[in-house]
Design a protein around this motif. Structure first.
Motif: not given
Length: 253
Positions: A206, A209-210, A213, A219-226
């Motif tokens: 996370y 990925s963030g 981004w 990103s591999d996961v949503p930015v909000a999740a990061s």
């Protein structure tokens, strides 16, 4: 707020950093440059692009994260472990400083060291690849949050460790493997479905990925999740540090 006390601890830690520039700055920059040569040139020549980004540029955020995590963790852990090892920690604890002020001095210095090294490596990467940072403000925000959170983790590690072997155990056997398996040098979309699911349980994914981004808008996961992951991790570290000072765990014994 005792700013004089905070600044005194901060200046002492920063002075130790600048007394060993070869180990503190030159060594991680040279190591990262070797990664650029090996991964960017050797492997990058066999991988064209990843989601429209050249492989040499793609690994830059991962390499920065790899170094920043290690340096923030090691600087903070050694900074608090050494006074505990030689017994001068009791002088700090007896000073008119609150737990927050002590942590602010040690963690602030370690986080700043990690941030400086991260920015130096970012500047170095421009000599190897062409990079365009799409979200520079978010890039700095992710970098600062990562430095603070892992400096807090290093502070906890330095208090927990009883020997130099234990001090190096977590960075070597836990943090480094998590970084390598957290998408630093690849996108998890390149993995089979089962391993993609497994990778989602890696907290470092996370962070990387963030941070990626902020460079490329991918990103591999949503930015909000990061953002949620790094915020939760930072708050959890603060909670552990609060508990340590409340109970005196391995500080007053």
């Amino acid at each position: 707020m005792n700013w004089y006390g905070i600044i005194a601890i901060w200046r002492f830690e920063m002075a130790r950093f600048f007394r060993s520039l070869v180990q503190s700055i030159v060594s991680p920059v040279l190591s990262t440059s070797l990664y650029f040569v090996v991964f960017g040139a050797a492997i990058g020549s066999r991988i064209d692009q990843i989601e429209g980004v050249s492989y040499g540029a793609f690994i830059v955020p991962g390499l920065i994260m790899l170094t920043v995590l290690q340096q923030s963790l090691q600087n903070a852990s050694f900074g608090i472990y050494f006074p505990k090892f030689i017994g001068t920690i009791f002088e700090v604890l007896s000073a008119p400083l609150s737990a927050f002020e002590i942590v602010a001095g040690y963690v602030g210095a370690a986080a700043l060291k990690g941030l400086m090294i991260g920015l130096i490596i970012l500047a170095t990467s421009f000599f190897f690849v062409d990079i365009t940072i799409q979200h520079p403000v978010w890039m700095v925000a992710f970098l600062v949050l990562t430095c603070i959170s892992f400096a807090l983790l290093g502070f906890i590690l330095g208090i927990w460790a009883k020997t130099f072997e234990q001090l190096n155990l977590v960075p070597l056997l836990v943090v480094t493997p998590l970084v390598f398996l957290g998408g630093s040098f690849y996108s998890i979309s390149m993995l089979p479905p089962f391993w993609q699911t497994v990778s989602l349980f890696n907290p470092v994914l996370y962070l990387v990925s963030g941070f990626r981004w902020s460079f490329f808008g991918m990103s591999d996961v949503p930015v909000a999740a990061s953002l949620a992951a790094i915020t939760i991790f930072t708050l959890a570290c603060f909670a552990v540090v609060w508990w340590i000072f409340r109970t005196g765990y391995r500080l007053k014994a």
